[in-house]
Design an enzyme around this catalytic site. Structure first.
Site, PDB file in Angstrom:
ATOM      1  N   TYR A  87       0.861  -1.180   0.000  1.00 49.41           N
ATOM      2  CA  TYR A  87       0.000   0.000   0.000  1.00 49.41           C
ATOM      3  C   TYR A  87       0.901   1.236   0.000  1.00 49.41           C
ATOM      4  CZ  TYR A  87       0.700  -0.507   5.127  1.00 49.41           C
ATOM      5  OH  TYR A  87       1.227  -0.669   6.385  1.00 49.41           O
ATOM      6  N   ASP A  93      11.248   0.962   4.900  1.00 46.99           N
ATOM      7  CA  ASP A  93      12.110   0.072   5.700  1.00 46.99           C
ATOM      8  C   ASP A  93      11.435  -1.281   5.910  1.00 46.99           C
ATOM      9  OD1 ASP A  93      10.157   1.262   7.330  1.00 46.99           O
ATOM     10  OD2 ASP A  93      11.429   1.261   9.111  1.00 46.99           O
ATOM     11  N   ASP A 113      10.602  -6.306  13.318  1.00 48.07           N
ATOM     12  CA  ASP A 113      11.659  -5.295  13.397  1.00 48.07           C
ATOM     13  C   ASP A 113      11.526  -4.547  14.724  1.00 48.07           C
ATOM     14  OD1 ASP A 113      13.367  -3.125  13.151  1.00 48.07           O
ATOM     15  OD2 ASP A 113      12.836  -2.709  11.064  1.00 48.07           O
TER      16      ASP A 113
HETATM   17  N1  LIG Z   1      22.680   3.761  21.216  1.00 48.20           N
HETATM   18  C1  LIG Z   1      21.384   3.519  21.004  1.00 48.20           C
HETATM   19  N2  LIG Z   1      20.574   4.513  20.596  1.00 48.20           N
HETATM   20  C2  LIG Z   1      19.272   4.265  20.349  1.00 48.20           C
HETATM   21  N3  LIG Z   1      18.693   3.056  20.485  1.00 48.20           N
HETATM   22  C3  LIG Z   1      19.456   2.039  20.880  1.00 48.20           C
HETATM   23  C4  LIG Z   1      20.838   2.208  21.160  1.00 48.20           C
HETATM   24  N4  LIG Z   1      21.330   0.991  21.525  1.00 48.20           N
HETATM   25  C5  LIG Z   1      20.321   0.123  21.492  1.00 48.20           C
HETATM   26  N5  LIG Z   1      19.186   0.751  21.123  1.00 48.20           N
HETATM   27  C6  LIG Z   1      17.889   0.091  21.009  1.00 48.20           C
HETATM   28  O1  LIG Z   1      17.587   0.049  19.637  1.00 48.20           O
HETATM   29  C7  LIG Z   1      16.239   0.412  19.413  1.00 48.20           C
HETATM   30  C8  LIG Z   1      16.221   1.218  18.168  1.00 48.20           C
HETATM   31  O2  LIG Z   1      16.488   0.307  17.137  1.00 48.20           O
HETATM   32  P1  LIG Z   1      16.872   0.784  15.666  1.00 48.20           P
HETATM   33  O3  LIG Z   1      16.754  -0.408  14.806  1.00 48.20           O
HETATM   34  O4  LIG Z   1      18.164   1.509  15.715  1.00 48.20           O
HETATM   35  O5  LIG Z   1      15.699   1.810  15.458  1.00 48.20           O
HETATM   36  P2  LIG Z   1      15.173   2.624  14.230  1.00 48.20           P
HETATM   37  O6  LIG Z   1      16.003   2.306  13.033  1.00 48.20           O
HETATM   38  O7  LIG Z   1      13.784   2.129  14.171  1.00 48.20           O
HETATM   39  O8  LIG Z   1      15.261   4.027  14.688  1.00 48.20           O
HETATM   40  C9  LIG Z   1      15.744   1.152  20.653  1.00 48.20           C
HETATM   41  O9  LIG Z   1      14.494   0.635  21.028  1.00 48.20           O
HETATM   42  C10 LIG Z   1      16.795   0.844  21.728  1.00 48.20           C
HETATM   43  O10 LIG Z   1      16.285  -0.016  22.720  1.00 48.20           O
HETATM   44  C1  LIG Z   2       6.606   2.328  11.324  1.00 45.36           C
HETATM   45  C2  LIG Z   2       7.883   3.059  10.950  1.00 45.36           C
HETATM   46  C3  LIG Z   2       7.855   4.440  11.558  1.00 45.36           C
HETATM   47  C4  LIG Z   2       9.055   2.247  11.532  1.00 45.36           C
HETATM   48  O1  LIG Z   2      10.119   3.081  11.741  1.00 45.36           O
HETATM   49  P1  LIG Z   2      11.416   2.747  12.634  1.00 45.36           P
HETATM   50  O2  LIG Z   2      11.051   2.096  13.891  1.00 45.36           O
HETATM   51  O3  LIG Z   2      12.272   1.850  11.766  1.00 45.36           O
HETATM   52  O4  LIG Z   2      12.045   4.081  12.844  1.00 45.36           O
HETATM   53  C5  LIG Z   2       8.063   3.135   9.404  1.00 45.36           C
HETATM   54  O5  LIG Z   2       8.053   1.860   8.855  1.00 45.36           O
HETATM   55  C6  LIG Z   2       6.990   3.968   8.760  1.00 45.36           C
HETATM   56  O6  LIG Z   2       7.098   5.171   8.699  1.00 45.36           O
HETATM   57  N1  LIG Z   2       5.907   3.315   8.254  1.00 45.36           N
HETATM   58  C7  LIG Z   2       4.814   3.964   7.593  1.00 45.36           C
HETATM   59  C8  LIG Z   2       3.493   3.382   7.980  1.00 45.36           C
HETATM   60  C9  LIG Z   2       3.287   1.924   7.559  1.00 45.36           C
HETATM   61  O7  LIG Z   2       4.254   1.164   7.393  1.00 45.36           O
HETATM   62  O8  LIG Z   2       2.120   1.525   7.392  1.00 45.36           O
END
Ligand SMILES: Nc1ncnc2c1ncn2[C@@H]1O[C@H](COP(=O)(O)OP(=O)(O)O)[C@@H](O)[C@H]1O
Ligand SMILES: CC(C)(COP(=O)(O)O)[C@@H](O)C(=O)NCCC(=O)O
Length: 265
Positions: A87, A93, A113
């Site tokens: 969609y 991601d 994820d």
């Molecule tokens: N240095 C850090 N900074 C932020 N998040 C971290 C760190 N180390 C571990 N984490 C964990 O990783 C998670 C974020 O995962 P990540 O895959 O990097 O997030 P996104 O890409 O969704 O922003 C957080 O929930 C936290 O618990």
């Molecule tokens: C849900 C998310 C914010 C995840 O982001 P992340 O935790 O990787 O930062 C990203 O996949 C997003 O913006 N999604 C759009 C809404 C959807 O997937 O339906």
């Protein structure tokens, strides 16, 4: 960072609030990324320098805008990902992690994820998106307690608190973690009922914590969750046989999209 098609290293960069200005020079880009700090591409001026190519996938608009200013950047978008049934507002991601996981491990596929948001995204045996779910990630759930109540800000600690905690920090962790693990078990059970031969891949910053929790639920014979993590119709296989951790899914996905793009040029 890739050397050819081989992933050499990955980094996390600190969260930014969108105030960063698009750099004009190499040294300013290096400040923004530890990956670029490792590279000396020769040349003394920005004109002579061989800028490394950068493939960008982002769901954070201000980061997308910032990195689009990089001189040798290629922005990947949802429409670049060959996952049928998407969609328009699906996070790129989620789409890329699912597509990469299916290509690597096979279909059907469920990707969990554990990032800032915790997402589940599944595709059927034909690699067609079935759907998924989004909830606040572990750190975000804990932070919401701190922000909306007088509860304390927690420091990183042992990932496995006692379920029945007798101090505030463990009680907060217990509430968030055991609820997430139970919720994920329920989603996995439902998925396995529909797709009994599905692989399940855990990725994102919290994948280890999620894996450990699901494993503990499986191993605890007293837990009713043991049954929900077993594969319907396949006897009593332990759930961890189906669960794979892969923290590089998105990077492998980017590498595959890059290869496709270069092939078609
Ligand atoms: N240095 C850090 N900074 C932020 N998040 C971290 C760190 N180390 C571990 N984490 C964990 O990783 C998670 C974020 O995962 P990540 O895959 O990097 O997030 P996104 O890409 O969704 O922003 C957080 O929930 C936290 O618990
Ligand atoms: C849900 C998310 C914010 C995840 O982001 P992340 O935790 O990787 O930062 C990203 O996949 C997003 O913006 N999604 C759009 C809404 C959807 O997937 O339906």
């Amino acid at each position: 960072m890739f050397s050819g098609s081989k992933l050499q290293q990955t980094w996390d960069i600190p969260y930014t609030n969108g105030d960063a200005k698009t750099p004009q020079q190499w040294a300013e880009w290096q400040v923004l990324s530890p990956a670029l700090q490792c590279i000396d591409e020769g040349g003394t001026s920005d004109e002579e320098r061989q800028w490394p190519s950068l493939w960008i996938l982002s769901v954070v608009p201000h980061q997308t805008q910032l990195w689009q200013g990089y001189p040798r950047g290629t922005l990947l978008q949802l429409t670049d990902i060959p996952l049928p049934g998407m969609y328009t507002s699906l996070g790129c991601d989620r789409a890329l992690a699912l597509w990469a996981a299916g290509e690597i491990y096979g279909w059907p596929m469920l990707v969990i994820d554990g990032g800032t948001a915790l997402t589940l995204t599944g595709a059927n045996a034909s690699g067609h998106l079935v759907g998924g779910a989004i909830l606040p990630g572990i750190a975000l759930q804990l932070r919401s307690l701190t922000q909306a109540t007088p509860l304390p800000d927690l420091q990183p600690t042992d990932p496995m608190p006692p379920r029945w905690a007798k101090n505030t920090a463990d009680a907060m962790r217990s509430g968030v973690l055991y609820t997430i693990w139970a919720g994920l078990s329920d989603f996995i059970q439902s998925w396995c009922q529909d797709f009994s031969h599905s692989h399940i891949v855990l990725t994102g910053g919290d994948h280890q914590q999620i894996f450990q929790g699901l494993q503990a639920l499986c191993n605890s014979t007293a837990s009713s969750a043991t049954a929900v993590l077993q594969i319907p119709g396949q006897g009593y296989e332990p759930c961890q046989n189906q669960l794979v951790c892969d923290e590089t899914l998105l990077f492998q996905g980017i590498q595959r999209l890059r290869a496709k793009r270069l092939e078609s040029q």
